[in-house]
Design a protein around this motif. Structure first.
Motif, short mmCIF file in Angstrom:
data_model
loop_
_atom_site.label_atom_id
_atom_site.label_comp_id
_atom_site.label_asym_id
_atom_site.label_seq_id
_atom_site.Cartn_x
_atom_site.Cartn_y
_atom_site.Cartn_z
N VAL A 46 -43.37 -32.92 0.16
CA VAL A 46 -41.89 -32.85 -0.01
C VAL A 46 -41.25 -32.34 1.30
CG1 VAL A 46 -39.96 -31.35 -1.16
CG2 VAL A 46 -42.06 -32.25 -2.40
N THR A 47 -42.07 -31.52 2.08
CA THR A 47 -41.46 -31.06 3.35
C THR A 47 -41.71 -32.35 4.41
OG1 THR A 47 -42.15 -28.81 3.03
CG2 THR A 47 -41.92 -29.39 5.26
N VAL A 64 -46.37 -29.08 -1.50
CA VAL A 64 -45.18 -28.77 -0.59
C VAL A 64 -45.41 -29.50 0.61
CG1 VAL A 64 -44.83 -26.56 0.86
CG2 VAL A 64 -45.31 -26.34 -1.54
N GLY A 90 -38.68 -35.56 -1.17
CA GLY A 90 -38.33 -35.05 0.30
C GLY A 90 -37.36 -35.66 0.95
N ALA A 134 -51.15 -27.55 -4.89
CA ALA A 134 -49.96 -27.00 -4.71
C ALA A 134 -49.54 -27.13 -3.07
CB ALA A 134 -49.96 -25.58 -5.00
N HIS A 135 -50.32 -26.86 -2.23
CA HIS A 135 -50.34 -27.19 -0.96
C HIS A 135 -50.06 -28.69 -0.34
CE1 HIS A 135 -52.94 -23.53 -0.37
NE2 HIS A 135 -52.11 -23.27 0.27
#
Length: 120
Positions: free
Chosen positions: A40-41, A37, A71, A33-34
């Motif tokens: 995408v970021t 994120v 992203g 999950a990290h």
């Protein structure tokens, strides 16, 4: 044909290796999950700074298919919409640019949940 496939394979592979190294070298702090994120970021930030576009030109689908490409597409869509519609475009442009991908993910996720018994 191979002059498009090889760079896409290399760029996509390097992106995946970075994600795998992040998970392997930072266990248990950095979970999938990290990575999601962060990619995408990171793709959005690199896209907004204009640094992801050269990677897309070199790697094609190898750069646009991974999460960082999502992203990048969000940032690119938002920036284009700001030019057309002003500040409202910052909120709507990213979603419009990625709507097909989002709809496909929801649709195929639903199909898989109907076709196979999800574990709860």
């Amino acid at each position: 044909m191979f002059n498009m496939i090889i760079p896409a394979f290399i760029v996509g592979g390097v992106i995946c290796v970075i994600g795998q190294l992040l998970m392997d070298l930072t266990k248990p702090k950095f979970t999938p999950a990290h990575v999601l994120v962060a990619f995408v970021t990171g793709g959005a930030i690199l896209g907004a700074l204009g640094l992801y576009e050269p990677l897309v030109k070199i790697g094609g689908a190898g750069a646009t298919i991974p999460l960082s490409g999502f992203g990048y597409s969000l940032a690119k869509g938002a920036m284009e919409a700001v030019g057309e519609r002003g500040i409202i475009g910052a909120f709507s442009g990213g979603v419009e640019a990625t709507a097909v991908g989002i709809a496909a993910a929801v649709f195929f996720g639903y199909l898989m949940s109907v076709a196979f018994k999800p574990k709860g």
